[in-house]
Design a protein around this motif. Structure first.
Motif, PDB file in Angstrom:
ATOM      1  N   ARG A 112       1.370   0.037   5.218  1.00  0.00           N
ATOM      2  CA  ARG A 112       2.275  -0.307   4.214  1.00  0.00           C
ATOM      3  C   ARG A 112       1.523  -1.757   3.627  1.00  0.00           C
ATOM      4  NH1 ARG A 112       2.530   3.989   3.570  1.00  0.00           N
ATOM      5  NH2 ARG A 112       4.343   5.206   4.087  1.00  0.00           N
ATOM      6  N   SER A 113       0.743  -2.367   4.509  1.00  0.00           N
ATOM      7  CA  SER A 113      -0.013  -3.446   3.979  1.00  0.00           C
ATOM      8  C   SER A 113      -1.252  -3.879   4.974  1.00  0.00           C
ATOM      9  CB  SER A 113       1.007  -4.918   3.820  1.00  0.00           C
ATOM     10  OG  SER A 113       1.546  -5.070   5.203  1.00  0.00           O
ATOM     11  N   ALA A 114      -2.365  -4.327   4.570  1.00  0.00           N
ATOM     12  CA  ALA A 114      -3.505  -4.759   5.295  1.00  0.00           C
ATOM     13  C   ALA A 114      -4.145  -5.817   4.682  1.00  0.00           C
ATOM     14  CB  ALA A 114      -4.247  -3.557   5.262  1.00  0.00           C
ATOM     15  N   ILE A 134       0.830  -1.219   0.151  1.00  0.00           N
ATOM     16  CA  ILE A 134      -0.090  -0.071   0.046  1.00  0.00           C
ATOM     17  C   ILE A 134       0.989   1.230  -0.323  1.00  0.00           C
ATOM     18  CG2 ILE A 134      -1.708   1.233   1.346  1.00  0.00           C
ATOM     19  CD1 ILE A 134      -2.811  -1.383   2.363  1.00  0.00           C
ATOM     20  N   ASN A 135       0.687   1.913  -0.889  1.00  0.00           N
ATOM     21  CA  ASN A 135       1.363   3.349  -1.070  1.00  0.00           C
ATOM     22  C   ASN A 135       0.473   4.354  -0.847  1.00  0.00           C
ATOM     23  OD1 ASN A 135       3.462   5.257  -1.316  1.00  0.00           O
ATOM     24  ND2 ASN A 135       3.490   4.933  -3.781  1.00  0.00           N
ATOM     25  N   MET A 136      -0.020   4.692   0.284  1.00  0.00           N
ATOM     26  CA  MET A 136      -0.731   5.582   0.572  1.00  0.00           C
ATOM     27  C   MET A 136      -0.279   7.283   0.898  1.00  0.00           C
ATOM     28  SD  MET A 136      -3.708   4.890   3.567  1.00  0.00           S
ATOM     29  CE  MET A 136      -2.656   5.195   4.719  1.00  0.00           C
ATOM     30  N   PRO A 137      -0.768   7.936   0.344  1.00  0.00           N
ATOM     31  CA  PRO A 137      -0.243   9.576   0.484  1.00  0.00           C
ATOM     32  C   PRO A 137      -0.233  10.304   1.625  1.00  0.00           C
ATOM     33  CG  PRO A 137      -2.492   9.573  -0.744  1.00  0.00           C
ATOM     34  CD  PRO A 137      -1.950   8.180  -0.524  1.00  0.00           C
ATOM     35  N   PHE A 138      -0.826   9.505   2.685  1.00  0.00           N
ATOM     36  CA  PHE A 138      -0.943  10.206   4.174  1.00  0.00           C
ATOM     37  C   PHE A 138      -0.919   9.289   5.165  1.00  0.00           C
ATOM     38  CE2 PHE A 138      -5.220   9.190   2.434  1.00  0.00           C
ATOM     39  CZ  PHE A 138      -5.622   8.425   3.666  1.00  0.00           C
ATOM     40  N   VAL A 139      -0.712   9.616   6.464  1.00  0.00           N
ATOM     41  CA  VAL A 139      -0.521   8.744   7.625  1.00  0.00           C
ATOM     42  C   VAL A 139      -1.982   8.638   8.080  1.00  0.00           C
ATOM     43  CG1 VAL A 139      -0.003   8.740  10.025  1.00  0.00           C
ATOM     44  CG2 VAL A 139       1.588   9.468   8.193  1.00  0.00           C
ATOM     45  N   ALA A 140      -2.572   7.368   8.283  1.00  0.00           N
ATOM     46  CA  ALA A 140      -3.897   7.169   8.617  1.00  0.00           C
ATOM     47  C   ALA A 140      -4.230   7.701  10.035  1.00  0.00           C
ATOM     48  CB  ALA A 140      -3.997   5.618   8.579  1.00  0.00           C
TER      49      ALA A 140
END
Length: 185
Positions: free
Chosen positions: A96-98, A52-58
């Motif tokens: 980064r993964s789920a 997972i390459n998310m553009p923000f911190v959850a």
């Protein structure tokens, strides 16, 4: 005209009554938000995702009732992994993964402690023995993990493990994604 304005305002109020102004969470999805209280940018994960390459911190997370998800700081379910069973309104996670914690299911592919058996190999997403996850090496060494996977495969009637990964859950290391076979390719 007044009635139409009232209908539009009522619909907007109903959307805002749901936390974050979002619709109900769909089964099998984890939605991560960039702000607390389910607001800001959102990123939805459907099924297991190794990268997972998310553009923000959850900063908050929402999941369907009765579901639980494993959320990890590293790719391929590595690093610090936590199991989430409820919506989280105020967090700070680098995801980064789920994957669904109950095991993932895709039509025709069993999940959790089950396996997918072919003619020359068998795949175990979550290797278990006597209903419990199979521990890997406490130090996480790759060679030691390969030996643990080979032992697991031999106990299942195969010659060796052709592929395996390690998964860290609450600082314990387990085997994951083990492919048992008769010979290496």
């Amino acid at each position: 005209m007044v009635f139409r304005t009232f209908v539009v305002l009522a619909a907007a109020a109903a959307a805002l009554a749901t936390p974050g102004g979002s619709l109900a969470q769909t089964a099998g999805e984890l939605t991560l938000y960039s702000d607390i209280a389910f607001r800001g940018q959102s990123y939805t994960v459907t099924g297991p995702r190794e990268h997972i390459n998310m553009p923000f911190v959850a900063r908050s997370a929402r999941l369907s009732g009765g579901e639980s998800w494993q959320v990890c700081t590293g790719d391929s379910y590595s690093g610090q992994c936590n199991t989430v069973r409820d919506d989280q309104g105020n967090i700070a996670w680098n995801v980064r993964s789920a994957r669904p914690a109950q095991g993932w299911t895709v039509p025709g592919v069993p999940g959790n402690d089950q396996s997918l058996r072919g003619m020359a190999a068998e795949f175990y997403p979550y290797p278990t023995t006597n209903g419990r996850r199979v521990a890997s090496c406490s130090n996480g060494a790759a060679a030691c993990a390969t030996q643990a996977a080979d032992r697991f495969c031999r106990a299942k009637g195969w010659t060796l493990s052709a592929y395996s990964k390690q998964q860290t859950i609450n600082r314990r290391i387990y085997l994951a994604d083990v492919l048992c076979a008769r010979t290496r390719r």
